[in-house]
Write a protein that holds these residues in place. Structure first.
Motif, PDB file in Angstrom:
ATOM      1  N   GLU A  91       1.219  -0.655  -0.318  1.00 13.81           N
ATOM      2  CA  GLU A  91      -0.205  -0.022  -0.192  1.00 13.81           C
ATOM      3  C   GLU A  91       0.592   1.031   0.064  1.00 13.81           C
ATOM      4  O   GLU A  91       0.189   2.592  -0.395  1.00 13.81           O
ATOM      5  CB  GLU A  91      -0.714   0.170   1.304  1.00 13.81           C
ATOM      6  N   LYS A  92       2.589   1.207   0.075  1.00 12.40           N
ATOM      7  CA  LYS A  92       2.684   2.704   0.535  1.00 12.40           C
ATOM      8  C   LYS A  92       3.012   2.761  -1.526  1.00 12.40           C
ATOM      9  O   LYS A  92       3.493   3.732  -1.673  1.00 12.40           O
ATOM     10  CB  LYS A  92       4.447   2.319   1.104  1.00 12.40           C
ATOM     11  N   ASN A  93       3.361   1.947  -2.343  1.00 11.54           N
ATOM     12  CA  ASN A  93       4.163   1.568  -3.459  1.00 11.54           C
ATOM     13  C   ASN A  93       3.384   0.764  -4.385  1.00 11.54           C
ATOM     14  O   ASN A  93       4.216   0.692  -4.947  1.00 11.54           O
ATOM     15  CB  ASN A  93       5.048   2.102  -2.700  1.00 11.54           C
ATOM     16  N   PRO A  94       1.920   1.214  -4.489  1.00 10.26           N
ATOM     17  CA  PRO A  94       1.025   0.079  -5.239  1.00 10.26           C
ATOM     18  C   PRO A  94       1.460   0.265  -6.702  1.00 10.26           C
ATOM     19  O   PRO A  94       1.155  -0.534  -7.631  1.00 10.26           O
ATOM     20  CB  PRO A  94      -0.253   0.047  -5.124  1.00 10.26           C
ATOM     21  N   GLU A  95       2.171   1.439  -7.118  1.00  9.92           N
ATOM     22  CA  GLU A  95       2.294   1.060  -9.190  1.00  9.92           C
ATOM     23  C   GLU A  95       3.835   0.850  -9.103  1.00  9.92           C
ATOM     24  O   GLU A  95       3.561   0.051 -10.321  1.00  9.92           O
ATOM     25  CB  GLU A  95       2.750   3.110  -8.951  1.00  9.92           C
ATOM     26  N   THR A  96       4.695   0.416  -8.256  1.00  5.18           N
ATOM     27  CA  THR A  96       6.184   0.288  -8.593  1.00  5.18           C
ATOM     28  C   THR A  96       6.316  -1.772  -8.176  1.00  5.18           C
ATOM     29  O   THR A  96       6.875  -2.163  -8.882  1.00  5.18           O
ATOM     30  CB  THR A  96       7.329   1.081  -8.358  1.00  5.18           C
ATOM     31  N   LEU A  97       5.124  -1.823  -7.007  1.00  5.05           N
ATOM     32  CA  LEU A  97       5.559  -3.491  -6.149  1.00  5.05           C
ATOM     33  C   LEU A  97       4.548  -4.099  -6.736  1.00  5.05           C
ATOM     34  O   LEU A  97       3.198  -4.002  -6.535  1.00  5.05           O
ATOM     35  CB  LEU A  97       5.056  -2.969  -4.625  1.00  5.05           C
ATOM     36  N   ASN A  98       4.525  -4.667  -8.070  1.00  3.49           N
ATOM     37  CA  ASN A  98       2.972  -5.485  -8.671  1.00  3.49           C
ATOM     38  C   ASN A  98       2.945  -6.573  -8.239  1.00  3.49           C
ATOM     39  O   ASN A  98       1.551  -6.744  -8.363  1.00  3.49           O
ATOM     40  CB  ASN A  98       3.719  -5.453 -10.115  1.00  3.49           C
ATOM     41  N   ASN A  99       3.305  -7.139  -6.926  1.00  5.60           N
ATOM     42  CA  ASN A  99       2.674  -8.167  -6.040  1.00  5.60           C
ATOM     43  C   ASN A  99       3.678  -8.640  -5.008  1.00  5.60           C
ATOM     44  O   ASN A  99       4.985  -8.136  -5.568  1.00  5.60           O
ATOM     45  CB  ASN A  99       2.786  -9.607  -7.165  1.00  5.60           C
ATOM     46  N   ALA A 100       3.269  -8.641  -4.062  1.00  8.94           N
ATOM     47  CA  ALA A 100       3.476  -9.276  -2.468  1.00  8.94           C
ATOM     48  C   ALA A 100       2.925 -10.339  -1.988  1.00  8.94           C
ATOM     49  O   ALA A 100       2.190 -10.200  -1.800  1.00  8.94           O
ATOM     50  CB  ALA A 100       4.057  -7.803  -2.101  1.00  8.94           C
ATOM     51  N   GLY A 101       3.437 -11.559  -1.001  1.00  3.91           N
ATOM     52  CA  GLY A 101       2.674 -12.019  -0.582  1.00  3.91           C
ATOM     53  C   GLY A 101       3.640 -13.405  -0.131  1.00  3.91           C
ATOM     54  O   GLY A 101       5.069 -12.800   0.471  1.00  3.91           O
ATOM     55  N   VAL A 102       2.769 -14.103   0.516  1.00  2.00           N
ATOM     56  CA  VAL A 102       3.704 -15.795   1.226  1.00  2.00           C
ATOM     57  C   VAL A 102       3.518 -17.091   1.071  1.00  2.00           C
ATOM     58  O   VAL A 102       2.555 -17.052   0.584  1.00  2.00           O
ATOM     59  CB  VAL A 102       3.213 -15.082   2.767  1.00  2.00           C
ATOM     60  N   ASN A 103       4.384 -17.317   0.818  1.00  2.00           N
ATOM     61  CA  ASN A 103       4.096 -19.417   0.429  1.00  2.00           C
ATOM     62  C   ASN A 103       3.198 -19.431   1.024  1.00  2.00           C
ATOM     63  O   ASN A 103       3.839 -19.373   2.669  1.00  2.00           O
ATOM     64  CB  ASN A 103       5.385 -19.737  -0.266  1.00  2.00           C
ATOM     65  N   SER A 104       2.722 -20.795   1.062  1.00  2.00           N
ATOM     66  CA  SER A 104       2.030 -22.143   2.038  1.00  2.00           C
ATOM     67  C   SER A 104       2.375 -23.069   1.362  1.00  2.00           C
ATOM     68  O   SER A 104       1.911 -23.235   0.211  1.00  2.00           O
ATOM     69  CB  SER A 104       0.559 -21.549   1.427  1.00  2.00           C
ATOM     70  N   GLY A 105       2.616 -23.826   1.982  1.00  2.00           N
ATOM     71  CA  GLY A 105       3.659 -25.297   1.855  1.00  2.00           C
ATOM     72  C   GLY A 105       4.404 -25.246   0.581  1.00  2.00           C
ATOM     73  O   GLY A 105       5.264 -24.630   0.576  1.00  2.00           O
ATOM     74  N   ALA A 106       4.190 -26.553  -0.533  1.00  2.00           N
ATOM     75  CA  ALA A 106       5.041 -26.538  -0.830  1.00  2.00           C
ATOM     76  C   ALA A 106       4.753 -26.247  -2.246  1.00  2.00           C
ATOM     77  O   ALA A 106       5.490 -25.319  -3.511  1.00  2.00           O
ATOM     78  CB  ALA A 106       5.926 -27.834  -1.605  1.00  2.00           C
TER      79      ALA A 106
END
Length: 267
Positions: A91-106
């Motif tokens: 939310e600080k810079n949605p124009e340049t950060l296309n996606n951000a997340g976390v893995n779940s399992g393998a």
């Protein structure tokens, strides 16, 4: 199909109730008409995205979603907090950060996206199945947050029958953040521990009354059993004094003298 580890909730030996949280849908999305579901099961947060079912020709206005063919990931409280933090960074810079997340399992990857990669006009939640050998994407589920849909009513004029609208385009994302934050906070069990700690004294008082009633009725319990040793009740100073001799008669009182430690240990 579930991404990452799957679990059998029908196994009676390992039964865990499923608690539904928020559910939202966007049947008008130009990216993919889907629904998003958040629920809790087996101490984890389950996030599912389901595609829309083909309309029923007899009832074309009814919208339904195919949960049997949905994609799902399971997040622990730690992964939920990481995703929450990543959304804040996004939310600080949605124009340049296309996606951000976390893995779940393998195989699972859950992300917040600005929608550019899908041609969307706003943020999306993306659930991907990742090949654990080469990192390629094998399946993608996208939920596009509704925009221009939720609004408040301001300055309503009853005489002119007009009003102003203020749209909440980020309300669905805010709700997801609420679930993530409340989940990892609730998982500390701090509130539950405090409630249990304070209630143990009330439970002890109830137990004492029940023991007295049981004693009157001649019912033996582990608390009023004469063979049950109790460090405090068997104390030298808890014995009754012989009124004639002034010496201790060796008889114990009918009432139990308990310290706080005794109360804690008896619960």
């Amino acid at each position: 199909m579930a991404l990452g580890n799957t679990y059998n909730n029908n196994d009676k030996k390992n039964y865990s109730p499923s608690v539904q949280s928020y559910k939202m849908s966007n049947a008008e999305s130009k990216v993919d008409a889907t629904a998003l579901s958040l629920s809790f099961w087996n101490k984890m947060l389950k996030v599912s995205i389901a595609p829309r079912k083909a309309p029923d020709p007899t009832n074309p206005n009814i919208v339904s979603f195919d949960w049997d063919n949905s994609g799902s990931v399971y997040l622990t409280h730690t992964k939920a907090r990481i995703l929450f933090n990543e959304i804040l960074e996004f939310e600080k810079n949605p124009e340049t950060l296309n996606n951000a997340g976390v893995n779940s399992g393998a195989e699972g990857l859950l992300s917040i996206s600005n929608g550019v990669e899908f041609g969307a006009n706003g943020p999306c939640i993306v659930l991907r199945k990742i090949n654990s050998d080469n990192g390629s994407c094998e399946a993608t589920y996208v939920y596009e947050f509704k925009r221009g849909y939720y609004s408040s009513v301001r300055n309503y004029d009853a005489e002119k029958a007009n009003f102003e609208s203020s749209f909440y385009d980020n309300i669905e994302l805010e709700q997801i953040k609420t679930v993530l934050e409340q989940y990892y906070i609730a998982s500390t069990n701090a509130v539950a521990a405090t409630v249990m700690d304070f209630s143990k004294y009330d439970n002890s008082r109830i137990q004492t009354k029940l023991d007295l009633i049981a004693g009157k009725l001649g019912v033996e319990t582990k608390y009023n059993n004469s063979n049950n040793s109790n460090k405090s009740s068997n104390s030298f100073f808890s014995r009754q004094q012989d009124s004639s001799s002034g010496y201790n008669s060796g008889q114990t009182s009918n009432y139990t003298n308990s310290t706080l430690d005794d109360i804690a240990n008896s619960i």
